[in-house]
Each structure stands twice: as C-alpha cells, then as structure tokens.
Design a protein around this motif. Structure first.
Motif, PDB file in Angstrom:
ATOM      1  N   PHE A 244      -3.621  13.751   0.230  1.00  0.00           N
ATOM      2  CA  PHE A 244      -4.405  13.495   1.435  1.00  0.00           C
ATOM      3  C   PHE A 244      -4.335  14.680   2.393  1.00  0.00           C
ATOM      4  CE2 PHE A 244      -4.622  11.870   5.808  1.00  0.00           C
ATOM      5  CZ  PHE A 244      -5.909  11.355   5.799  1.00  0.00           C
TER       6      PHE A 244
ATOM      7  N   GLU B 121       0.830  -1.199   0.000  1.00  0.00           N
ATOM      8  CA  GLU B 121       0.000   0.000   0.000  1.00  0.00           C
ATOM      9  C   GLU B 121       0.866   1.251   0.000  1.00  0.00           C
ATOM     10  OE1 GLU B 121      -2.729   0.043   3.217  1.00  0.00           O
ATOM     11  OE2 GLU B 121      -3.521  -1.934   2.773  1.00  0.00           O
TER      12      GLU B 121
ATOM     13  N   LEU C  17      -0.099   6.690   3.738  1.00  0.00           N
ATOM     14  CA  LEU C  17      -1.317   7.469   3.923  1.00  0.00           C
ATOM     15  C   LEU C  17      -1.059   8.965   3.861  1.00  0.00           C
ATOM     16  CD1 LEU C  17      -4.324   7.558   4.618  1.00  0.00           C
ATOM     17  CD2 LEU C  17      -3.670   7.522   7.016  1.00  0.00           C
TER      18      LEU C  17
END
Length: 125
Positions: A26, A18, A21
């Motif tokens: 974001f 992944e 984040l």
C-alpha cells in the motif's frame, strides 16, 4: 508502555479479521502515485511555455494538451482490462517506466509533432 500504545493503536485502526492498511504494498502504491502526479503537476503548467519556444501556434499547443487528455481517457478502460487480465504488477511497472521515460524525453523535444506524440504516450502511460 510502548507495547501498550501499539496494541491500542492496532485495536483502534485494525479490525480483527482484516489485515492492517499500512502495509508495504500500500505504501509503495501511494509513493508511486505521489511521484506520478507530481511529475504531471510539474509538467502541466510549464509545458505550454516550453511549446511556445518551439512553435508560436496556439492551436498546436492546444492540440498537444488535448492529445494528452484524449489519450488518458481512452487508456483508462484498456488499462483496467489489462490489470484484470494480465496482472497488476507487470502493467503498473510498464506504465511507471513509460511515464518516467516520456517525462524525461520532453527535455530533448525540438519539434512540435514529436512533442504531441510524446504527450499521447504520456497520456497513455
């Protein structure tokens, strides 16, 4: 030392397959939402007091608050459809400009019907 700490933090918070984040996009979305909700939180409690200086009708003040809520609820499915069809970046940019414009426009409102119309646009944004 700093490299080892960074590797440990990355291993703790990021899975192998992944992306991380805390990416630029974001953080920009989080900042934009913080500003949008802050403007709403600043306007909402003071707007009724401001409208009392324009009109002394409590029912029209209620209409202004209800118009915002109704427009916001109606705009959600349309906004979702536009985000899927047109693209996120353009729709979010237009909404941010509309939100900033309506928020700043409340300064010059002197007629209750203009305030209600701006509240509808604010809710749509």
């Amino acid at each position: 030392m700093r490299g080892a700490l960074a590797r440990r933090l990355r291993a703790a918070f990021v899975a192998d397959d992944e992306p991380p984040l805390l990416m630029r996009a974001f953080l920009l979305v989080c900042g934009t939402q913080l500003l949008a909700y802050s403007s709403y939180a600043a306007i909402h409690p003071t707007f009724a007091v401001y409208l009392e200086t324009i009109t002394h009708s409590e029912s029209l003040i209620g209409v202004a608050f209800g118009a915002f809520t109704f427009a916001a609820v109606v705009a959600r499915p349309v906004a979702g459809w536009l985000l899927d069809r047109v693209g996120r970046r353009g729709v979010q940019a237009i909404a941010a400009v509309a939100l900033a414009g309506t928020t700043l426009s409340f300064t010059w409102v002197t007629v209750i019907w203009v305030a209600i119309a701006l509240r509808v646009l604010h809710g749509l944004a």
